[in-house]
Design an enzyme around this catalytic site. Structure first.
Site, PDB file in Angstrom:
ATOM      1  CG  HIS A 203      -0.579  -0.009   2.392  1.00 28.81           C
ATOM      2  ND1 HIS A 203       0.557  -0.654   2.886  1.00 28.81           N
ATOM      3  CD2 HIS A 203      -0.264   1.075   2.999  1.00 28.81           C
ATOM      4  CE1 HIS A 203       0.910  -0.263   4.128  1.00 28.81           C
ATOM      5  NE2 HIS A 203       0.951   1.058   4.706  1.00 28.81           N
TER       6      HIS A 203
HETATM    7  C1  UD1 Z   1      -2.410   5.550   5.738  1.00 30.58           C
HETATM    8  C2  UD1 Z   1      -1.285   5.610   5.733  1.00 30.58           C
HETATM    9  C3  UD1 Z   1      -0.034   4.817   5.829  1.00 30.58           C
HETATM   10  C4  UD1 Z   1      -0.694   3.878   7.032  1.00 30.58           C
HETATM   11  C5  UD1 Z   1      -1.867   3.247   5.912  1.00 30.58           C
HETATM   12  C6  UD1 Z   1      -1.843   2.103   6.973  1.00 30.58           C
HETATM   13  C7  UD1 Z   1      -0.979   8.722   6.034  1.00 30.58           C
HETATM   14  C8  UD1 Z   1      -0.193   9.520   4.529  1.00 30.58           C
HETATM   15  N1  UD1 Z   1      -0.685   7.602   5.125  1.00 30.58           N
HETATM   16  O1  UD1 Z   1      -2.551   5.196   4.534  1.00 30.58           O
HETATM   17  O2  UD1 Z   1       1.043   5.857   6.587  1.00 30.58           O
HETATM   18  O3  UD1 Z   1       0.863   3.252   6.769  1.00 30.58           O
HETATM   19  O4  UD1 Z   1      -3.032   4.370   6.072  1.00 30.58           O
HETATM   20  O5  UD1 Z   1      -3.050   1.471   6.082  1.00 30.58           O
HETATM   21  O6  UD1 Z   1      -1.364   8.874   6.429  1.00 30.58           O
HETATM   22  N2  UD1 Z   1      -9.635   4.491   0.912  1.00 30.58           N
HETATM   23  C9  UD1 Z   1     -10.915   4.021   1.118  1.00 30.58           C
HETATM   24  N3  UD1 Z   1     -11.405   3.347   2.515  1.00 30.58           N
HETATM   25  C10 UD1 Z   1     -10.686   4.321   3.902  1.00 30.58           C
HETATM   26  C11 UD1 Z   1      -9.591   4.815   3.702  1.00 30.58           C
HETATM   27  C12 UD1 Z   1      -8.688   4.941   2.422  1.00 30.58           C
HETATM   28  O7  UD1 Z   1     -11.380   3.861  -0.057  1.00 30.58           O
HETATM   29  O8  UD1 Z   1     -11.607   3.891   4.191  1.00 30.58           O
HETATM   30  C13 UD1 Z   1      -8.536   4.583  -0.248  1.00 30.58           C
HETATM   31  C14 UD1 Z   1      -8.947   6.081  -0.461  1.00 30.58           C
HETATM   32  O9  UD1 Z   1      -8.946   5.795  -2.133  1.00 30.58           O
HETATM   33  C15 UD1 Z   1      -7.276   6.549  -0.526  1.00 30.58           C
HETATM   34  C16 UD1 Z   1      -6.810   6.035  -0.355  1.00 30.58           C
HETATM   35  O10 UD1 Z   1      -7.578   4.528  -0.413  1.00 30.58           O
HETATM   36  O11 UD1 Z   1      -7.592   8.004  -1.037  1.00 30.58           O
HETATM   37  C17 UD1 Z   1      -5.284   5.796   0.157  1.00 30.58           C
HETATM   38  O12 UD1 Z   1      -5.931   6.432   1.477  1.00 30.58           O
HETATM   39  P1  UD1 Z   1      -4.917   7.576   2.412  1.00 30.58           P
HETATM   40  O13 UD1 Z   1      -5.751   6.998   4.243  1.00 30.58           O
HETATM   41  O14 UD1 Z   1      -4.930   7.969   1.905  1.00 30.58           O
HETATM   42  O15 UD1 Z   1      -3.537   6.839   2.561  1.00 30.58           O
HETATM   43  P2  UD1 Z   1      -3.262   4.807   2.895  1.00 30.58           P
HETATM   44  O16 UD1 Z   1      -2.714   4.554   2.049  1.00 30.58           O
HETATM   45  O17 UD1 Z   1      -4.194   4.343   3.438  1.00 30.58           O
HETATM   46  N1  UDP Z   2      -3.616  -6.080   9.123  1.00 28.43           N
HETATM   47  C1  UDP Z   2      -4.623  -6.472   8.698  1.00 28.43           C
HETATM   48  N2  UDP Z   2      -5.796  -6.993   7.375  1.00 28.43           N
HETATM   49  C2  UDP Z   2      -4.774  -6.705   6.450  1.00 28.43           C
HETATM   50  C3  UDP Z   2      -3.426  -5.886   6.626  1.00 28.43           C
HETATM   51  C4  UDP Z   2      -3.036  -5.765   7.720  1.00 28.43           C
HETATM   52  O1  UDP Z   2      -5.279  -6.703   9.988  1.00 28.43           O
HETATM   53  O2  UDP Z   2      -5.405  -6.693   5.924  1.00 28.43           O
HETATM   54  C5  UDP Z   2      -2.519  -5.641   9.737  1.00 28.43           C
HETATM   55  C6  UDP Z   2      -1.356  -5.757  10.838  1.00 28.43           C
HETATM   56  O3  UDP Z   2      -2.068  -5.940  11.988  1.00 28.43           O
HETATM   57  C7  UDP Z   2      -0.938  -4.651  10.935  1.00 28.43           C
HETATM   58  C8  UDP Z   2      -1.682  -3.627  10.731  1.00 28.43           C
HETATM   59  O4  UDP Z   2      -2.867  -3.646  10.391  1.00 28.43           O
HETATM   60  O5  UDP Z   2       0.672  -5.276  11.411  1.00 28.43           O
HETATM   61  C9  UDP Z   2      -1.262  -2.389  10.117  1.00 28.43           C
HETATM   62  O6  UDP Z   2      -1.031  -2.355   8.448  1.00 28.43           O
HETATM   63  P1  UDP Z   2      -0.572  -1.395   7.341  1.00 28.43           P
HETATM   64  O7  UDP Z   2       0.092  -2.082   6.897  1.00 28.43           O
HETATM   65  O8  UDP Z   2      -2.113  -0.781   7.333  1.00 28.43           O
HETATM   66  O9  UDP Z   2       0.188   0.234   8.148  1.00 28.43           O
HETATM   67  P2  UDP Z   2       1.578   0.345   8.514  1.00 28.43           P
HETATM   68  O10 UDP Z   2       1.643  -0.350   9.591  1.00 28.43           O
HETATM   69  O11 UDP Z   2       2.392   0.273   7.433  1.00 28.43           O
HETATM   70  O12 UDP Z   2       1.597   2.038   8.397  1.00 28.43           O
END
Ligand code: UD1
Ligand code: UDP
Length: 365
Positions: A203
């Site tokens: 991601h």
């Molecule tokens: C965010 C965090 C990242 C973390 C990750 C955990 C930042 C900059 N990034 O990344 O550090 O590792 O969360 O998973 O804060 N979206 C949905 N549904 C949701 C949320 C997001 O569809 O509930 C989609 C949207 O298209 C959105 C994209 O995911 O634009 C990215 O979501 P965003 O929260 O901006 O960043 P993450 O990639 O989730």
């Molecule tokens: N995780 C989860 N479901 C998934 C993928 C990840 O519950 O499908 C959990 C897992 O325990 C992981 C945590 O979510 O350590 C955080 O994951 P993510 O990769 O979203 O964020 P990051 O740690 O990279 O910020």
């Protein structure tokens, strides 16, 4: 004391659950959900599975550009802080919700306590790196998960208020692995045998938003012989579809594409995987805790301890390196106790509860 805790994204729900319960035994906690993650499988399921209390405020910010998202969070958090007048604000990790909370509190002269302070990837093109650096520099209490995190902070001139606490994710891993063993049926549901598959998550912006990188990762997955269970983050889902890669993956005989997992199923699949392919910081640690080899789809990591012990390897998005690691990476090395004892939540609450003055020296527990 009154403490406002800020959460918003998946990993923060897991981390906060390990602190919130113990915090509420002694103090008043006001939980604020920024709404950065809002899908049920990225948010609600974690509140249910980890018994995290319902947030007192949900700002419902949603998805948008970094600046707009952080700005909206700050406006909402400011209103909460002005109304609640807390003694501390508690922020977790490195997301936009972290920096949104920390910056707003700092401007109101409310002291910030940062859980997971100090990890560095030494690459400021990574959005999370910017969030961490700024948050650490405006925090009063810095709960560092590892000695390397403490050392990183010291290199940036931050010594006051730093506590080596261990990692809250080890607390939750230990506590909920047992629950997952009892409750999760994911292996049966997907028809998997323990050690008979690889688990993948992707991601990071660099791997999703740059088409060439995502394509290279997908090509690598397609050319592996083993079954790969791929938990697809919504960001990745969007990009796979945009670049026309989703259908190919979906039809591939060795790929099992699944929606984001709840925490219990995720732990179960992690612990039973033959190897993990990921760019997630959290999953790198959970792979290490599970003694499962981790192939990290990134150029650097905030968790170099896992590399030093030989359980993690950095391959970026390079197709050949990914395939080589899937075939050949088989660590056997010993693990050190670098992430604490699984009591980090308790230590954090103790430090916060102590009325001790923030001394001029490094505070190491
Ligand atoms: C965010 C965090 C990242 C973390 C990750 C955990 C930042 C900059 N990034 O990344 O550090 O590792 O969360 O998973 O804060 N979206 C949905 N549904 C949701 C949320 C997001 O569809 O509930 C989609 C949207 O298209 C959105 C994209 O995911 O634009 C990215 O979501 P965003 O929260 O901006 O960043 P993450 O990639 O989730
Ligand atoms: N995780 C989860 N479901 C998934 C993928 C990840 O519950 O499908 C959990 C897992 O325990 C992981 C945590 O979510 O350590 C955080 O994951 P993510 O990769 O979203 O964020 P990051 O740690 O990279 O910020």
């Amino acid at each position: 004391m009154k403490i406002v805790s800020i959460v918003g994204a998946r990993p923060q729900f897991i981390k906060a659950a390990m602190v919130s319960k113990q915090l509420r035994e002694i103090h008043e906690e006001i939980l604020v959900h920024t709404g950065q993650h809002y899908d049920k499988d990225l948010s609600d399921i974690f509140f249910q599975e980890l018994s995290l209390p319902n947030p007192e405020y949900n700002l419902g910010v949603g998805s948008m550009s970094h600046a707009s998202q952080t700005a909206r969070m700050m406006m909402g958090i400011e209103e909460v802080l002005v109304g609640e007048k807390p003694d501390w604000i508690l922020v977790y990790g490195d997301t936009n919700s972290t920096i949104g909370g920390a910056l707003t509190a700092a401007k109101l002269n409310i002291p910030v306590a940062h859980v997971e302070a100090g990890p560095r990837m030494y690459d400021r093109s990574i959005p999370e790196e910017v969030n961490r650096i700024i948050t650490d520099h405006i925090s009063t209490l810095l709960f560092a998960p590892t000695q390397i995190s403490v050392d990183n902070l010291r290199k940036e001139g931050i010594e006051d208020g730093v506590f080596l606490t261990g990692d809250v994710m080890l607390d939750s891993f230990r506590k909920f692995s047992r629950v997952a063993e009892q409750k999760s049926t994911i292996l049966d549901e997907l028809g998997l045998q323990s050690k008979g598959y690889l688990l993948a998550t992707v991601h990071r912006a660099r791997n999703t938003d740059i088409e060439e990188n995502l394509r290279s990762i997908v090509e690598a997955f397609l050319s592996c012989d083993e079954t790969i269970v791929f938990s697809v983050h919504p960001r990745t889902d969007k990009c796979l579809k945009k670049y026309g890669l989703f259908e190919t993956l979906f039809r591939a005989p060795n790929l099992v594409l699944i929606s984001p997992l709840g925490y219990l199923d995720s732990l179960m699949l992690t612990r039973n995987a033959h190897k993990i392919l990921t760019d997630s910081g959290g999953l790198q640690k959970e792979a290490y805790f599970s003694k499962v080899p981790c192939i990290t789809l990134d150029e650097s990591t905030g968790w170099p301890e896992t590399l030093e012990d030989g359980w993690n390897i950095l391959v970026g998005s390079n197709q050949d390196k990914i395939v080589a690691a899937v075939n050949d990476f088989s660590p056997q090395g010993k693990q050190r106790n670098v992430f604490g004892d699984g009591e980090t939540g308790k230590i954090i609450v103790e430090v916060l509860s102590n009325d001790m003055p923030i001394s001029n020296t490094l505070n190491l527990i």
